[in-house]
Write an enzyme that holds these catalytic residues in place. Structure first.
Site, PDB file in Angstrom:
ATOM      1  N   GLU A   1       0.772  -0.880   0.043  1.00 31.51           N
ATOM      2  CA  GLU A   1      -0.028  -0.246  -0.070  1.00 31.51           C
ATOM      3  C   GLU A   1       0.869   1.131  -0.097  1.00 31.51           C
ATOM      4  OE1 GLU A   1      -3.478  -0.240   2.510  1.00 31.51           O
ATOM      5  OE2 GLU A   1      -3.995   1.922   2.580  1.00 31.51           O
TER       6      GLU A   1
ATOM      7  N   ASN B   1      -3.086  -2.025   7.811  1.00 31.83           N
ATOM      8  CA  ASN B   1      -4.468  -2.270   7.224  1.00 31.83           C
ATOM      9  C   ASN B   1      -4.527  -3.816   7.233  1.00 31.83           C
ATOM     10  OD1 ASN B   1      -5.872   0.295   6.990  1.00 31.83           O
ATOM     11  ND2 ASN B   1      -4.909   0.526   4.906  1.00 31.83           N
TER      12      ASN B   1
ATOM     13  N   LYS C   1      -4.176  -0.314  13.916  1.00 30.36           N
ATOM     14  CA  LYS C   1      -4.950   0.842  13.304  1.00 30.36           C
ATOM     15  C   LYS C   1      -6.310   0.550  13.601  1.00 30.36           C
ATOM     16  CE  LYS C   1      -6.027   2.756   8.735  1.00 30.36           C
ATOM     17  NZ  LYS C   1      -5.686   2.963   7.388  1.00 30.36           N
TER      18      LYS C   1
ATOM     19  N   GLU D   1     -10.638   4.415   8.920  1.00 23.47           N
ATOM     20  CA  GLU D   1     -10.701   4.048   7.433  1.00 23.47           C
ATOM     21  C   GLU D   1     -11.219   2.713   7.245  1.00 23.47           C
ATOM     22  OE1 GLU D   1      -6.757   5.165   5.952  1.00 23.47           O
ATOM     23  OE2 GLU D   1      -7.516   7.245   5.511  1.00 23.47           O
TER      24      GLU D   1
ATOM     25  N   ARG E   1      -2.275   3.482  16.961  1.00 24.33           N
ATOM     26  CA  ARG E   1      -2.306   4.694  16.262  1.00 24.33           C
ATOM     27  C   ARG E   1      -3.174   5.735  16.399  1.00 24.33           C
ATOM     28  NH1 ARG E   1      -2.523   4.050  10.386  1.00 24.33           N
ATOM     29  NH2 ARG E   1      -0.820   5.164   9.748  1.00 24.33           N
TER      30      ARG E   1
ATOM     31  N   LYS F   1       0.845  10.885  13.996  1.00 27.40           N
ATOM     32  CA  LYS F   1       1.360  11.494  12.654  1.00 27.40           C
ATOM     33  C   LYS F   1       1.879  12.689  12.600  1.00 27.40           C
ATOM     34  CE  LYS F   1      -0.985   8.533   9.108  1.00 27.40           C
ATOM     35  NZ  LYS F   1      -1.861   8.727   7.993  1.00 27.40           N
TER      36      LYS F   1
ATOM     37  N   ASP G   1      -2.562  14.504   6.929  1.00 30.28           N
ATOM     38  CA  ASP G   1      -1.993  13.093   6.309  1.00 30.28           C
ATOM     39  C   ASP G   1      -0.555  13.252   5.602  1.00 30.28           C
ATOM     40  OD1 ASP G   1      -1.747  10.451   6.093  1.00 30.28           O
ATOM     41  OD2 ASP G   1      -3.538  10.226   4.835  1.00 30.28           O
TER      42      ASP G   1
ATOM     43  N   GLU H   1       3.939   9.067  -0.695  1.00 30.89           N
ATOM     44  CA  GLU H   1       2.714   9.037  -1.189  1.00 30.89           C
ATOM     45  C   GLU H   1       2.203  10.419  -1.560  1.00 30.89           C
ATOM     46  OE1 GLU H   1      -0.118   7.993   2.034  1.00 30.89           O
ATOM     47  OE2 GLU H   1      -1.893   8.327   0.763  1.00 30.89           O
TER      48      GLU H   1
HETATM   49  C1  GCV Z   1      -2.676   2.520   5.346  1.00 24.01           C
HETATM   50  C2  GCV Z   1      -3.683   7.513   4.279  1.00 24.01           C
HETATM   51  C3  GCV Z   1      -3.214   6.570   3.298  1.00 24.01           C
HETATM   52  C4  GCV Z   1      -3.727   5.316   3.344  1.00 24.01           C
HETATM   53  C5  GCV Z   1      -3.016   4.580   4.889  1.00 24.01           C
HETATM   54  C6  GCV Z   1      -3.582   5.559   5.791  1.00 24.01           C
HETATM   55  C7  GCV Z   1      -2.850   5.292   7.437  1.00 24.01           C
HETATM   56  O1  GCV Z   1      -5.043   7.467   4.165  1.00 24.01           O
HETATM   57  O2  GCV Z   1      -3.704   7.030   2.090  1.00 24.01           O
HETATM   58  O3  GCV Z   1      -3.119   4.273   2.553  1.00 24.01           O
HETATM   59  O4  GCV Z   1      -3.402   3.181   4.999  1.00 24.01           O
HETATM   60  O5  GCV Z   1      -3.232   6.865   5.309  1.00 24.01           O
HETATM   61  O6  GCV Z   1      -1.892   5.825   7.510  1.00 24.01           O
HETATM   62  O7  GCV Z   1      -3.417   4.589   7.736  1.00 24.01           O
END
Ligand code: GCV
Length: 661
Positions: A143, A185, A265, A269, A302, A343, A348, A376
């Protein structure tokens, strides 16, 4: 396919001095780390000077290079002292791991042509946990991976081979001491990581990592007790759930006694978490923490928790506030073996964000920072974007938490906010591409992260120089060209993408290239709110109130559009296009200017690369050249889409009459 050695290629340049110290080496202990040290020393000596064997001696009397275990409080567990005296070099440390770090430092110095005579340096890491987070999936995909597939997994198998060993060498050589190998994830088959068929292999991996001082962590699925345990709930207060996790941790630790623990996590999401059962984040984390405590394991929890089903019409709900709102009130409620992973910014990993206001506010909870070297949102390892200047800036930001040592770096290194054992993690940028990081220059982020994780005061420019020299050799023109490229790359990226801290004008889902309205009417909570008159998010007291979450004087500064730093203005305020910035330009003119400048910067970088073409090997030159071509296209696309969009919205012409479509 054979992979490359990044900064550990001992053949990158000609080394004259240092060989004399390799005549007799004293490395008394015999354990898994010292065996790896012997291998590394031999590899280095053979590649640097063609030595075929090394003489490891049992008695240090005549030894010329001595690795010595000691007991000096100053060095703590991982620090080392290297000194040269009367023709012999001594590397001292309190643990074998410290000696390993000292060895890599010495080899680096030799390769950098450092003067060894009378050298005397002590180095102790300022952060305890220095970690990578891989977002590698069990099927081998990654990812947000931009450098090939996973080298840990393939088709739901765990891979352990020579490449894994090289990975571990890289980590040790820059002082990284922990890694999470699977994506946060955790879905489908990856949930089964904590079952017997996989534990044996994970134990083998931990064994390999032990030899390089690296602690293995895994991500887990909060609802594993349902998905693989057959329970009908994951409520952290339910007896069956509590027992299931206890037994599971017992099983896991039977196989991997020194596993670091798990990264989680939850409630984010679409991932399951305690909210489903009306339990808070501390209640969820503590349940797992209790289960893992008898094994000295750690739960890294997280804070990336937010409502990803927002209504774009709603101007009061603010994603930037979410982590603060969910976690601030829980300060002091997490068990000691929980570390919150936060973070760096509240949204993000954007090219520019303020720091997350939980830093400096949590006073009774262990926490660490998460950054992202997987690019990213910063060019996806197609565009060069050296992130160390940005991370350095973050680490030195003052939180004004009321203590003398009040920067984020101070907190992460236990100097304030009652921290015990915390640190920093990076979502990593590696994959199975032959050069590991896709863009050859992205290796600087991997290397640089380790260096900053070890020492918040390591300067980005020095790190860059060091990395270039170790990776590409010591030709002065290459050094100069790459150093310039790296140092200008983050500002350039910021210029040609989203302006003044607004962020997120990216193509939905992929997050590369511009799509100004791509997320504007979506559920993700990332809006620019541009209309005919102005642009920006009102996060002041009149808006979502986010600015007030900081300690003073920051709250006041961010809250006031006249005092707010330009580069965060649109993050905190909705302003008219005619608003005048501190540099005297209007917002709209600033947008035009920076976007033209950003493209020019990329053209300059390309020229710099071309100027050293003959000094580079063809493979690496071509790889970089291809990526720079794409970067230029990308920068132009950003420039033209952003400029056209805001020209059409505002109907204000560019003062310089440049082409806007
Ligand atoms: C691993 C962002 C990214 C997702 C990531 C998420 C996270 O939203 O686009 O791909 O998922 O962060 O940090 O959990």
């Amino acid at each position: 396919m054979r992979w490359e050695q990044m900064w550990l290629s001992y053949q990158a340049n000609d080394i004259e001095s240092g060989k004399e110290y390799f005549k007799q080496i004293y490395l008394a202990t015999d354990n898994i780390i010292s065996q790896n040290m012997k291998k590394e020393l031999l590899l280095a000596a053979s590649q640097m000077w063609g030595m075929e064997t090394l003489n490891f001696v049992e008695d240090k009397t005549n030894a010329t290079l001595i690795f010595s275990l000691g007991n000096n409080e100053k060095y703590k567990e991982e620090g080392f002292h290297i000194y040269e005296k009367s023709g012999r070099i001594v590397v001292e440390g309190n643990t074998q791991k410290a000696l390993l770090y000292g060895m890599f430092e010495l080899l680096k110095d030799i390769r950098m042509h450092a003067v060894l005579k009378n050298m005397d340096k002590v180095s102790v890491p300022d952060k305890e946990l220095r970690m990578l987070n891989h977002w590698d999936n069990f099927d081998g995909s990654i990812e947000r991976g931009y450098s090939g597939n996973s080298f840990f997994f393939d088709g739901e198998h765990i891979l352990i081979n020579e490449r894994t060993r090289d990975y571990a060498r890289f980590l040790a050589s820059i002082g990284i001491n922990a890694t999470v190998i699977n994506n946060v994830n955790v879905k489908a088959q990856a949930t089964e990581f904590i079952t017997e068929p996989y534990l044996e292999k994970l134990a083998e991996l931990q064994e390999l990592f032990n030899g390089y001082g690296i602690q293995l962590y895994c991500s887990l699925n909060y609802a594993a007790c349902m998905d693989i345990g057959g329970l009908d709930t994951a409520d952290p207060f339910d007896e069956n759930v509590i027992n299931w996790w206890k037994e599971r941790m017992d099983l896991v630790y039977r196989y991997i006694p020194n596993l670091g623990g798990f990264l989680v996590k939850a409630d984010s999401e679409g991932r399951p978490g305690p909210f489903t059962y009306k339990r808070n984040q501390a209640e969820g984390a503590n349940m797992l923490a209790k289960a893992i405590a008898p094994h000295n394991g750690t739960i890294i929890w997280r804070c990336f928790v937010y409502n990803c089903m927002q209504d774009w019409r709603d101007r009061k709900t603010d994603r930037a506030r979410a982590a603060y709102d969910y976690f601030y009130d829980l300060d002091g409620q997490f068990l000691d073996n929980v570390i919150l992973q936060i973070k760096n910014g509240p949204i993000d990993f954007q090219v520019r964000e303020p720091f997350m206001p939980l830093f400096g506010k949590l006073k009774h909870t262990r926490h660490m920072m998460e950054v992202q070297i997987a690019q990213e949102y910063t060019g996806q390892q197609i565009d060069v974007c050296y992130l160390m200047p940005w991370f350095f800036e973050i680490l030195h930001m003052h939180t004004y938490c009321g203590e003398t040592a009040d920067t984020i770096g101070d907190i992460l290194s236990k100097k304030s906010c009652n921290q015990m054992g915390c640190g920093i993690a990076a979502v990593t940028n590696t994959g199975d591409d032959s050069n590991w990081t896709g863009h050859d220059l992205a290796g600087a982020n991997f290397y640089g992260f380790g260096k900053l994780a070890w020492d918040s005061n390591a300067t980005p420019q020095e790190i860059a120089k060091e990395w270039i020299m170790l990776t590409f050799g010591d030709k002065q023109d290459v050094l100069k060209a790459f150093e310039t490229i790296l140092m200008m790359s983050h500002p350039a990226y910021e210029k040609y993408t989203a302006p003044l801290g607004i962020g997120f004008m990216v193509t939905p889902h992929y997050h590369y290239g511009p799509n100004i309205d791509g997320y504007e009417y979506a559920r993700w909570g990332t809006y620019h709110r541009a209309d005919h008159f102005g642009i920006g998010n009102d996060r002041s007291q009149e808006g979502t109130g986010y600015a007030m979450l900081y300690h003073e004087p920051l709250a006041k500064q961010y809250n006031d559009k006249k005092k707010c730093p330009d580069n965060l203005l649109l993050f905190f305020h909705h302003v008219p296009y005619f608003h005048v910035l501190s540099n005297g330009k209007t917002v709209i003119q600033h947008i035009y200017d920076t976007h033209f400048e950003g493209v020019k910067d990329v053209e300059d970088m390309i020229q710099l690369l071309t100027s050293v073409k003959d000094a580079l090997d063809e493979t690496r030159y071509k790889r970089m050249q291809q990526r720079f071509d794409l970067q230029l296209e990308n920068a132009k696309e950003w420039r033209d889409q952003i400029n056209s969009y805001f020209y059409r919205k505002s109907a204000v012409k560019d003062e310089q009459g440049r082409t806007i479509y």
